[in-house]
Design a protein around this motif. Structure first.
Motif: not given
Length: 390
Positions: A71-78, A85-89, A158-164, A238-242
């Motif tokens: 998760t941290a690897i992906i978030a760091r690159e994003l 896009e709402p990866y974190l949310g 977070q991520g609410a726009v477009g969430a079902s 963790v994702a936000l810090c990365a």
């Protein structure tokens, strides 16, 4: 823990970075922000096709069985691309809360859909009084026959726009503790208001006006949701810090390149010692931030709950403050052009400011660290020799 990436993790890092470099230019991001909403549906499908949404989900539910390091690897690159896009949310906060707290039936049904990008789930836990922390919870879930009626509000979802679907934290009068409930986005009585943040991204405020849900909408067991909520927030922190570490890396790279090309007094300004010192300060802050993220990951893997919470609070506090410093210095070293909307470096600073306010501000986490340290000190036995009075 060994923080050297293995071959699979390096491939994961390379795949995300290639996508950012090829498809997520600053102009492409600006166009997404102008359009509003939660980014591009095509990009979200790419996230799903590449396995990024399911990287840290258990294999039993269609995931790849990865860890928080993935998760941290992906978030760091994003974070390097300031992805909107709402990866974190959706892929971290909501998904990991569901993993930690859902029943087998709930996880078996929802997680494969979320990992495939077919269903967006958002975590609605924050309230004005909680300021991004999991407690206190003011939203009430009153029993009504074979279900519940919800009254209250949630902020900064977070991520609410477009969430079902939403995972909502609530208080049930006869069940002390936090109860998590699954609420469809189109449920009668639920109103949603989109709010733009300073960095151009969007969240929503939710109002629950006698929203009715069935008893089987409870995620796990009534009154037992706090541990699952903390697990989701730990993964999100963790994702936000990365993500912020990726933003700092990109800011330093852009600034170093600018100092090589900008001429003043017949020489590149990067040759001026005072500017070199400021770049060194930025690099030092980044290195400390990386170490704090590693410490938080190590704590989550090895420590008990109180130590984990303290490590996460320390990481969130320090990394957010480091990101504001590094990105702010990036603007200053660029000079006037760094202040313009058309230049990217200022947007990294805006992102750092917004990140500091999400998942609990740095001041709140600093207070949590102080409280945890006081608790530890009180628990330690007094081994100092004492003078015996005559």
């Amino acid at each position: 823990m060994d923080f050297e990436l293995n071959s699979e993790q390096r491939l994961l890092q390379d795949s995300v970075r290639r996508f950012i470099e090829r498809e997520y230019s600053f102009d492409a991001r600006a166009a997404l922000l102008t359009a509003g909403g939660s980014g591009s549906a095509a990009n979200w499908n790419t996230f799903a096709e590449n396995g990024w949404l399911m990287a840290a989900l258990p294999e039993a539910y269609g995931g790849l069985g990865g860890s928080l390091i993935d998760t941290a690897i992906i978030a760091r690159e994003l974070g390097r691309g300031l992805v909107v896009e709402p990866y974190l949310g959706c892929a971290v906060l909501a998904a990991q809360t569901l993993v930690a707290g859902g029943t087998e039936a709930q996880k078996a049904y929802l997680l494969p859909l979320a990992g495939a990008g077919a269903l967006r789930i958002a975590l609605a836990y924050s309230e004005p009084a909680s300021r991004g922390l999991p407690e206190p919870v003011g939203l009430r879930a009153e029993r009504d026959g074979d279900g519940y009626v919800l009254h209250g509000c949630k902020s900064l979802v977070q991520g609410a726009v477009g969430a079902s679907l939403f995972i909502v934290s609530a208080q049930v009068p006869d069940k002390p503790g936090v109860t998590l409930l699954l609420v469809d986005a189109d449920t009668q009585g639920l109103s949603r208001r989109a709010l733009p943040l300073h960095d151009g991204s969007w969240v929503q405020a939710l109002t629950f006006d006698a929203v009715q849900v069935r008893a089987d909408a409870v995620l796990g067991e009534p009154g037992q949701g706090l541990q699952a909520l903390r697990a989701g927030l730990a993964a999100g922190t963790v994702a936000l810090c990365a993500d912020l570490i990726g933003a700092m890396e990109k800011t330093i790279e852009m600034t170093a390149e600018y100092l090589k090309t900008r001429q003043q007094f017949g020489a590149p300004i990067g040759t001026f010692q005072v500017l070199q010192h400021r770049m060194a300060d930025m690099a030092a802050e980044l290195e400390v931030a990386r170490s704090m993220l590693h410490a938080a990951l190590a704590s989550l893997a090895n420590d008990d709950a109180p130590k984990q919470l303290k490590a996460l609070s320390a990481a969130k506090m320090l990394i957010c403050r480091a990101a504001k410093f590094v990105c702010g210095q990036g603007i200053q070293l660029h000079g006037g052009i760094g202040m313009t909307e058309e230049y990217s470096v200022g947007h990294y600073y805006k992102h750092a400011v917004v990140a500091d306010a999400l998942l609990g501000g740095s001041d709140a986490h600093e207070a949590a660290c102080a409280t945890a340290l006081q608790t530890e000190l009180r628990a330690e036995p007094d081994t100092e020799p004492r003078e015996i009075a005559a």
